[in-house]
Enzyme design. Structure first.
Site, PDB file in Angstrom:
ATOM      1  N   ASP A 204       0.718  -1.209  -0.124  1.00  0.00           N
ATOM      2  CA  ASP A 204      -0.013   0.217   0.047  1.00  0.00           C
ATOM      3  C   ASP A 204       0.822   1.339  -0.066  1.00  0.00           C
ATOM      4  O   ASP A 204       0.325   2.339  -0.640  1.00  0.00           O
ATOM      5  CB  ASP A 204      -0.781  -0.199   1.250  1.00  0.00           C
ATOM      6  CG  ASP A 204      -1.554   1.287   1.485  1.00  0.00           C
ATOM      7  OD1 ASP A 204      -2.263   1.690   0.639  1.00  0.00           O
ATOM      8  OD2 ASP A 204      -1.448   2.132   2.405  1.00  0.00           O
ATOM      9  N   LEU A 285      -6.116   7.251   2.902  1.00  0.00           N
ATOM     10  CA  LEU A 285      -6.341   8.369   1.902  1.00  0.00           C
ATOM     11  C   LEU A 285      -5.419   8.263   0.839  1.00  0.00           C
ATOM     12  O   LEU A 285      -5.344   9.229  -0.001  1.00  0.00           O
ATOM     13  CB  LEU A 285      -6.320   9.692   2.492  1.00  0.00           C
ATOM     14  CG  LEU A 285      -7.511  10.156   3.415  1.00  0.00           C
ATOM     15  CD1 LEU A 285      -7.408  11.502   4.093  1.00  0.00           C
ATOM     16  CD2 LEU A 285      -8.677   9.894   2.877  1.00  0.00           C
ATOM     17  N   ARG A 286      -4.231   7.268   1.122  1.00  0.00           N
ATOM     18  CA  ARG A 286      -3.313   7.305   0.092  1.00  0.00           C
ATOM     19  C   ARG A 286      -3.713   7.124  -1.575  1.00  0.00           C
ATOM     20  O   ARG A 286      -3.325   7.837  -2.334  1.00  0.00           O
ATOM     21  CB  ARG A 286      -2.367   6.131   0.291  1.00  0.00           C
ATOM     22  CG  ARG A 286      -1.463   6.513   1.423  1.00  0.00           C
ATOM     23  CD  ARG A 286      -0.109   5.764   1.321  1.00  0.00           C
ATOM     24  NE  ARG A 286       0.963   5.874   2.618  1.00  0.00           N
ATOM     25  CZ  ARG A 286       0.574   4.990   3.657  1.00  0.00           C
ATOM     26  NH1 ARG A 286      -0.296   4.099   3.711  1.00  0.00           N
ATOM     27  NH2 ARG A 286       1.281   5.389   4.465  1.00  0.00           N
ATOM     28  N   GLY A 287      -4.669   6.308  -1.481  1.00  0.00           N
ATOM     29  CA  GLY A 287      -5.428   6.073  -2.698  1.00  0.00           C
ATOM     30  C   GLY A 287      -6.076   7.313  -3.587  1.00  0.00           C
ATOM     31  O   GLY A 287      -5.847   7.478  -4.534  1.00  0.00           O
ATOM     32  N   VAL A 290      -2.657   9.933  -4.384  1.00  0.00           N
ATOM     33  CA  VAL A 290      -2.126   9.087  -5.469  1.00  0.00           C
ATOM     34  C   VAL A 290      -2.898   9.546  -7.030  1.00  0.00           C
ATOM     35  O   VAL A 290      -2.142   9.746  -7.854  1.00  0.00           O
ATOM     36  CB  VAL A 290      -1.570   7.779  -5.248  1.00  0.00           C
ATOM     37  CG1 VAL A 290      -0.928   7.272  -6.489  1.00  0.00           C
ATOM     38  CG2 VAL A 290      -0.616   7.737  -4.281  1.00  0.00           C
TER      39      VAL A 290
END
Length: 353
Positions: A204, A285-287, A290
């Site tokens: 992830d 919230l990385r998705g 990015v």
């Protein structure tokens, strides 16, 4: 300062046939290093290392402080070593040179000290100075760190690398002595899925995940083999044949890096990206972050100032597919599930694709 990498003859990036997904992910990370790197998984002999090493010839030049082991920026405080920052504070003159962004290889058997650097405790205690021997993270600052077979690397070491990549700093602590230095780099990992995947918690942390597959079409396979044979037989002439396309791509990447702040992503599209992440039950919230960055980088690369739904569709699988798994034994989604949810959320606007 002579960069040895520039004297090696590498297969030209623009001569590579196929593997568009991987090439796109790599280019977008050059445009915006804050995307967070790429994890590339694929069969043996599919050209992963060739493609990654071909990036070296596309990388722009940067200004660095001469003889500084951290490739310190001459102006940006956040990208300076303590020594350079001290010189700036004392208004000392800096010797500044231009050099190409470097690609640093991290060998599979590397130790934590080799990667992060070591502190000479004896010297520190006896002489009262912080004697530090920089590691690979120092060399990779403001560059690219490449790990082949990253899925075979010790999880603890992968965790250290991902922490440094996320924070932009490397901290080494020994016997109560702590030393930090900037470590802003693009992390690229590659591996063969048959030898195992990274744990989902580590996977992830990579910004994007590209899948690379063996070409099945016989005519295309022959074309790739003939091209490689020609390069091996006449490398200089082969590279010369692609000089113009390489220069065009280099210029495009340079302009894209400069113009990226001008690209806009509509608020309603940012909402839809987050809707997709929510519906796919993606943790954190990385998705979202990015996907926003990658879509902007793609629009900028194609010389547009506003992101379209088509841009989002082209990158969202790369940004989210590796974030769907919670069970290490699940199979990696090819992007089908992400694309289905994308169509559902964007509905009428899908006409762009």
């Amino acid at each position: 300062m002579i960069n040895e990498q520039s004297h090696k003859i590498r297969f030209p990036f623009t001569a590579i046939i196929g593997q568009e997904e991987m090439k796109l992910a790599l280019l977008l990370n050059i445009i915006d290093p804050k995307i967070g790197g790429v994890m590339i998984m694929g069969d043996r002999g599919t050209g992963k290392s060739t493609i990654i090493r071909s990036l070296v010839d596309l990388l722009p030049d940067i200004l660095v402080v001469e003889n500084d082991p951290y490739n310190s920026h001459p102006v940006d405080i956040e990208l300076m070593s303590d020594e350079v920052r001290q010189k700036v504070n004392n208004q000392e003159a800096l010797d500044i040179i231009s050099q190409k962004i470097q690609l640093i290889d991290l060998p599979l058997g590397a130790t934590e000290d080799r990667v992060c650097g070591t502190i000479d405790i004896e010297k520190a205690l006896q002489e009262g100075i912080k004697a530090f021997e920089p590691g690979l993270l120092a060399k990779a600052n403001r560059g690219i760190l490449y790990i082949d077979e990253v899925n075979l690397l010790d999880d603890h070491l992968v965790d250290l690398l991902l922490d440094a990549a996320a924070s932009g700093w490397n901290t080494v602590e020994r016997e109560g002595i702590s030393i930090s230095h900037p470590a802003r780099f693009i992390l690229i990992g590659s591996g063969n899925p048959e030898e195992g995947e990274l744990r989902p918690q580590l996977l992830d942390r990579f910004g994007m995940h590209a899948q690379i597959k063996t070409v099945k079409d016989p005519e295309l396979r022959v074309q790739i083999v003939e091209q490689r044979t020609t390069f091996d037989s006449y490398p200089q002439q082969f590279v010369l044949n692609y000089e113009q396309t390489q220069q065009t791509l280099i210029q495009n990447l340079l302009e894209s890096r400069q113009n990226l702040p001008l690209v806009k992503l509509l608020y309603q599209d940012r909402i839809k990206i987050s809707q997709i992440c929510s519906e796919l039950n993606i943790d954190g919230l990385r998705g979202d972050l990015v996907t926003n960055r990658a879509a902007k980088a793609l629009a900028c690369f194609e010389k547009r100032r506003q992101v379209t739904p088509n841009d989002i569709q082209r990158v969202i699988g790369l940004c989210l597919r590796h974030r769907l798994r919670t069970d290490p034994f699940e199979t990696m989604d090819s992007g089908t599930k992400v694309n289905e949810v994308f169509k559902k959320i964007f509905n009428d606007e899908f006409e762009y694709s």
